[in-house]
Design an enzyme around this catalytic site. Structure first.
Site, short mmCIF file in Angstrom:
data_model
loop_
_atom_site.label_atom_id
_atom_site.label_comp_id
_atom_site.label_asym_id
_atom_site.label_seq_id
_atom_site.Cartn_x
_atom_site.Cartn_y
_atom_site.Cartn_z
CE1 TYR A 188 -4.10 -1.90 0.41
CE2 TYR A 188 -2.75 -3.28 1.83
CZ TYR A 188 -3.90 -3.08 1.09
OH TYR A 188 -4.84 -4.07 1.05
N PRO A 189 0.60 2.22 -0.90
CG PRO A 189 -0.32 3.54 -2.61
CD PRO A 189 -0.47 2.21 -1.92
CE LYS A 190 -2.22 1.42 4.27
NZ LYS A 190 -3.32 1.53 5.23
CB VAL A 191 3.14 8.99 2.41
CG1 VAL A 191 4.02 8.13 1.51
CG2 VAL A 191 2.05 9.66 1.59
#
Length: 247
Positions: free
Chosen positions: A113-116
């Protein structure tokens, strides 16, 4: 600690677990979804092959997690792009922003997941459901929808959020910087119960930000919106394409 004991630990730091290593159950997960039409050239610039784009659409979402096994409540916002892979419809997860450290690192380490970092919120304000995303003190997105305006079929609502989800998993070698892993992976929501679903008029504003570039996929037309409350489980990811295997 022996080498075998090291390998039995699933994450860093070894002796201080940050998240449980298992499928995650979400209870009372609430969505505000706004599907909008955007610039097709901008979409083609960010969607990785072999995924294909049929229509230039984006689903902006704000998700309030009422209770999450191992994490507790938090709020998240992101963009998902409708795509196909070998004719199968799904969504490519383009961006995800949240302020839960545990959910961020587990999403990146256990899955792709491209979580930031970001601060999202979902609230009701004078008859409108309002979803916002901030990066620090700066506003990145504001979505509004008429609150509980028209009932949405529960099966239609479940179908909207249970399509296969695609992400890119990147793992570099810490010594050489070369890629150890570069894969397109797939996951899907399972064991879902939709408790409420609504639709209605909606609007979405995106604001330019260098570290949260949602506005790079501009809003040209709002197509539809939904407000969904559900219980669900996220299944583990599976590799569907190996980019390093092409080289």
């Amino acid at each position: 600690m022996t080498p075998d004991e090291v390998l039995r630990h699933a994450a860093t730091p070894l002796r201080t677990p940050v998240y449980p290593v298992r499928a995650t159950r979400f209870t009372d997960r609430e969505y505000l979804n706004v599907v909008y039409r955007t610039d097709p050239d901008a979409l083609r610039a960010v969607v990785p092959e072999p995924l294909r784009i049929d229509e230039p659409l984006v689903r902006f979402e704000v998700m309030r997690m009422g209770d999450v096994d191992g994490y507790g409540p938090y709020v998240e916002s992101g963009q998902a792009i409708p795509v196909t892979l070998d004719g199968q419809p799904g969504e490519y997860l383009h961006a995800m922003y949240l302020d839960s450290f545990a959910a961020t690192v587990s999403g990146r380490e256990l899955s792709a997941y491209p979580k930031v970092y970001g601060s999202a919120a979902l609230r009701v304000d004078h008859g409108a459901l309002v979803g916002t995303l901030d990066h620090g003190a700066e506003r990145v997105a504001t979505a509004t929808m008429a609150y509980k305006w028209d009932a949405l079929d529960l099966q239609e609502a479940a179908a909207e959020i249970t399509v296969p989800t695609f992400m890119v998993k990147i793992v570099p070698d810490v010594t050489t910087g070369r890629l150890l892993t570069a894969q397109l992976v797939r996951t899907q929501i399972v064991d879902i119960t939709v408790t409420e679903a609504w639709t209605g008029p909606a609007r979405l504003q995106l604001f330019a930000h260098a570290l949260a570039p949602m506005a790079d996929l501009p809003v040209l037309e709002v197509v539809r919106a939904s407000h969904i409350t559900t219980d669900l489980t996220l299944s583990p990811v599976q590799t569907v394409h190996d980019y390093l295997g092409e080289r």
